[in-house]
Design a protein around this motif. Structure first.
Motif, mmCIF file in Angstrom:
data_model
loop_
_atom_site.group_PDB
_atom_site.id
_atom_site.type_symbol
_atom_site.label_atom_id
_atom_site.label_comp_id
_atom_site.label_asym_id
_atom_site.label_seq_id
_atom_site.Cartn_x
_atom_site.Cartn_y
_atom_site.Cartn_z
ATOM 1 N N LYS A 17 100.162 9.061 42.126
ATOM 2 C CA LYS A 17 99.002 9.873 41.760
ATOM 3 C C LYS A 17 99.109 11.284 42.331
ATOM 4 C CE LYS A 17 95.814 5.954 41.345
ATOM 5 N NZ LYS A 17 94.596 5.303 41.901
ATOM 6 N N SER A 18 99.546 11.377 43.586
ATOM 7 C CA SER A 18 99.668 12.705 44.210
ATOM 8 C C SER A 18 100.830 13.506 43.649
ATOM 9 C CB SER A 18 99.845 12.542 45.725
ATOM 10 O OG SER A 18 101.059 11.869 46.027
ATOM 11 N N LEU A 19 101.795 12.833 43.047
ATOM 12 C CA LEU A 19 102.957 13.538 42.503
ATOM 13 C C LEU A 19 102.584 14.466 41.363
ATOM 14 C CD1 LEU A 19 106.052 13.692 42.878
ATOM 15 C CD2 LEU A 19 106.277 11.886 41.175
ATOM 16 N N LYS A 20 101.489 14.164 40.676
ATOM 17 C CA LYS A 20 101.088 14.975 39.529
ATOM 18 C C LYS A 20 100.439 16.295 39.938
ATOM 19 C CE LYS A 20 100.228 10.792 36.806
ATOM 20 N NZ LYS A 20 99.220 10.009 36.039
ATOM 21 N N THR A 21 99.889 16.339 41.140
ATOM 22 C CA THR A 21 99.133 17.525 41.556
ATOM 23 C C THR A 21 99.779 18.288 42.702
ATOM 24 O OG1 THR A 21 97.780 16.119 42.998
ATOM 25 C CG2 THR A 21 96.966 16.509 40.760
ATOM 26 N N ASN A 22 100.483 17.603 43.595
ATOM 27 C CA ASN A 22 101.061 18.269 44.759
ATOM 28 C C ASN A 22 102.273 19.109 44.380
ATOM 29 O OD1 ASN A 22 99.165 17.091 46.396
ATOM 30 N ND2 ASN A 22 100.499 15.428 47.081
ATOM 31 N N PRO A 23 102.576 20.146 45.144
ATOM 32 C CA PRO A 23 103.836 20.885 44.937
ATOM 33 C C PRO A 23 105.037 19.983 45.173
ATOM 34 C CG PRO A 23 102.298 22.134 46.297
ATOM 35 C CD PRO A 23 101.722 20.766 46.162
ATOM 36 N N ILE A 24 106.170 20.403 44.625
ATOM 37 C CA ILE A 24 107.340 19.540 44.662
ATOM 38 C C ILE A 24 107.842 19.333 46.084
ATOM 39 C CG2 ILE A 24 108.825 21.532 44.184
ATOM 40 C CD1 ILE A 24 109.365 17.848 43.128
ATOM 41 N N ASP A 25 107.823 20.389 46.921
ATOM 42 C CA ASP A 25 108.274 20.232 48.302
ATOM 43 C C ASP A 25 107.339 19.308 49.089
ATOM 44 O OD1 ASP A 25 110.409 21.904 47.842
ATOM 45 O OD2 ASP A 25 109.314 23.714 48.434
ATOM 46 N N THR A 26 106.052 19.397 48.816
ATOM 47 C CA THR A 26 105.109 18.490 49.475
ATOM 48 C C THR A 26 105.344 17.043 49.058
ATOM 49 O OG1 THR A 26 103.479 20.278 49.518
ATOM 50 C CG2 THR A 26 102.663 18.044 49.879
ATOM 51 N N SER A 27 105.655 16.823 47.793
ATOM 52 C CA SER A 27 105.931 15.461 47.321
ATOM 53 C C SER A 27 107.195 14.907 47.950
ATOM 54 C CB SER A 27 106.048 15.472 45.796
ATOM 55 O OG SER A 27 104.852 15.907 45.187
ATOM 56 N N ILE A 28 108.206 15.747 48.135
ATOM 57 C CA ILE A 28 109.437 15.283 48.785
ATOM 58 C C ILE A 28 109.157 14.864 50.223
ATOM 59 C CG2 ILE A 28 111.733 15.997 49.542
ATOM 60 C CD1 ILE A 28 111.847 17.846 47.109
#
Length: 461
Positions: A17-28
């Protein structure tokens, strides 16, 4: 308020769910944290999280160069593998994505090469000039010079006169050469004269491999995104594909022994139970998986987010009329003499044909070897790793020791060392057959499947 706390529970669902909204570096960084803390543990859950993250990485990358995209995926993959080295499926998904990028880059390079070959070949028909051939021009001077005044040979004179008339009626050979157009001295440097390529000569390509005049290379990210989508679809369908081979390996009136609450094993048995009647002896896998095993056998819900998401079944085996006997792990050897077949799940499969599975699997496999009972392991292709187990002990992960002996027994804990291994390493000689979504294979055949799914340059990325 309770609903918000459940939505924020760390795990696979919250990460997707967070992958759709968070920046890519934050998701990593978020996935690295989840892997380090073992809040995503199951193999398929780790594979799904890795595939979705790499899908986001590729789609957010703004450069069409394959080399830079490979470098980007390699950097992300190294961080994920370093976060949890024992999760082999994370590296497997990264290798497959790298293979997709290399395949698309090679296809683009082959297409550019074919374009350069077509551009270097003159498609217009080549018509030779209508001038006299050199073989006919040479005898003319010879004959004219050989005729002397006063010769009375009329035959030679007639021949010479005919050749001279033909040569005089045709223009000279040099007259057929194209006359270059006059070029101004002011435009000599700004408009250099370009020669047309010879027939069959290729057009020189740029150092990057592109053909001059054909524009920049196409964006290969669309094909790579489609390939990652196919990997994600495979992860969702792998259990059903493996279950399609159940009727070929499970027969009526057999006694089958299994272990843990593996969703792949349960769907495999459920598929066979639709048409066959057999008996299942289920080891409870104490102390790490016994609660989920009891819930799987009885068909009750188990309060685990990942288990509820990916290991929920419509009906247990007992609902289909299958006799299920739940036994402690210590009774495996005593009942193995009556077992016809052992069907086990796995956490990961290594390059030598061995496997890393839940603790207690090696004891079951050794007991089956003593009683000459065939051992069948069901596993998706995404669990096949090209990594060779040089250090078996490094593959074993240890869990909470309080599940073996409670911390309330303080005096006993201070006197002994308590270990709770979560996994066992089972060598290839204890396994008779692997069943993947590609069919049944012997352990020695797995290297062919690994070579088809992973490229050599990506094994140690």
């Amino acid at each position: 308020m309770p609903s918000n706390s459940m939505a924020l529970t760390p795990g696979l669902s919250s990460f997707l769910k967070s992958l759709k909204t968070n920046p890519i570096d934050t998701s990593i960084d978020n996935l690295i944290s989840l892997l380090k803390r073992r809040q995503i543990r199951h193999s398929r859950s780790c594979a799904i999280a890795t595939a979705y993250l790499l899908l986001r990485v590729v789609s957010a990358f703004r450069t069409t160069e394959a080399a830079k995209l490979i470098e980007r995926v390699q950097n992300v993959g190294r961080r994920l593998v370093a976060a949890q080295p024992r999760e082999m499926v994370v590296g497997n998904i990264v290798r497959r994505v790298l293979g997709l990028i290399r395949d698309e880059a090679e296809d683009e390079r082959d297409a550019e090469f074919s374009l350069s070959s077509d551009a270097g070949t003159d498609s217009r028909p080549h018509t030779p000039p209508r001038g006299p051939s050199p073989s006919r021009l040479a005898p003319q001077s010879h004959i004219s010079s050989s005729l002397k005044p006063g010769d009375t040979d009329t035959k030679d004179q007639d021949t010479a006169s005919v050749l001279s008339e033909r040569s005089s009626s045709r223009p000279p050979v040099n007259s057929f050469a194209p006359t270059p157009a006059p070029i101004s001295m002011f435009s000599l440097l700004s408009h250099p004269e370009t020669e047309s390529p010879q027939t069959g000569s290729p057009v020189p390509a740029s150092p990057s491999g592109r053909v001059p005049g054909h524009g920049p290379s196409k964006d290969i990210r669309a094909e790579i995104i489609d390939g990652i989508g196919e990997i994600i679809d495979e992860l969702g369908q792998v259990d059903d594909q493996i279950a399609g081979y159940a009727l070929e390996h499970i027969h009526s009136n057999e006694i089958i022994l299994t272990h843990t609450s593996s969703s792949t094993v349960q769907k495999f048995l459920l598929k066979a139970a639709a048409k066959r009647k057999f008996t299942v002896i289920h080891a409870e896998s104490y102390p790490n998986n016994h609660e989920a095993t009891h819930a799987t056998v009885s068909g009750t819900a188990y309060s685990d987010e990942e288990t509820m998401s990916f290991e929920s079944f419509q009906k247990p085996l007992i609902a289909l009329g299958i006799t299920v006997i739940l036994i402690p792990d210590s009774a495996v050897f005593a009942l193995m003499s009556r077992v016809n077949k052992v069907i086990l799940g796995t956490h990961s499969v290594l390059a030598n044909g061995g496997l890393v599975a839940a603790a207690g699997t090696r004891v079951i496999a050794r007991a089956a070897k003593v009683h000459q009972t065939p051992v069948v392991v069901v596993s998706g292709v995404y669990k096949l790793s090209p990594v060779y187990p040089f250090d078996y002990e490094a593959l074993i992960e240890y869990g909470d020791a309080s599940k073996v002996i409670g911390y309330e027994d303080g005096d006993l804990v201070d006197k002994i060392d308590v270990e709770n291994p979560l996994y066992d390493y089972v060598p290839a000689e204890l396994v008779d057959l692997y069943i993947t979504n590609l069919g049944g294979h012997a352990p020695s055949y797995l290297y062919r499947i690994v070579s088809d799914h992973y490229r050599k340059e990506d094994i140690n990325f």
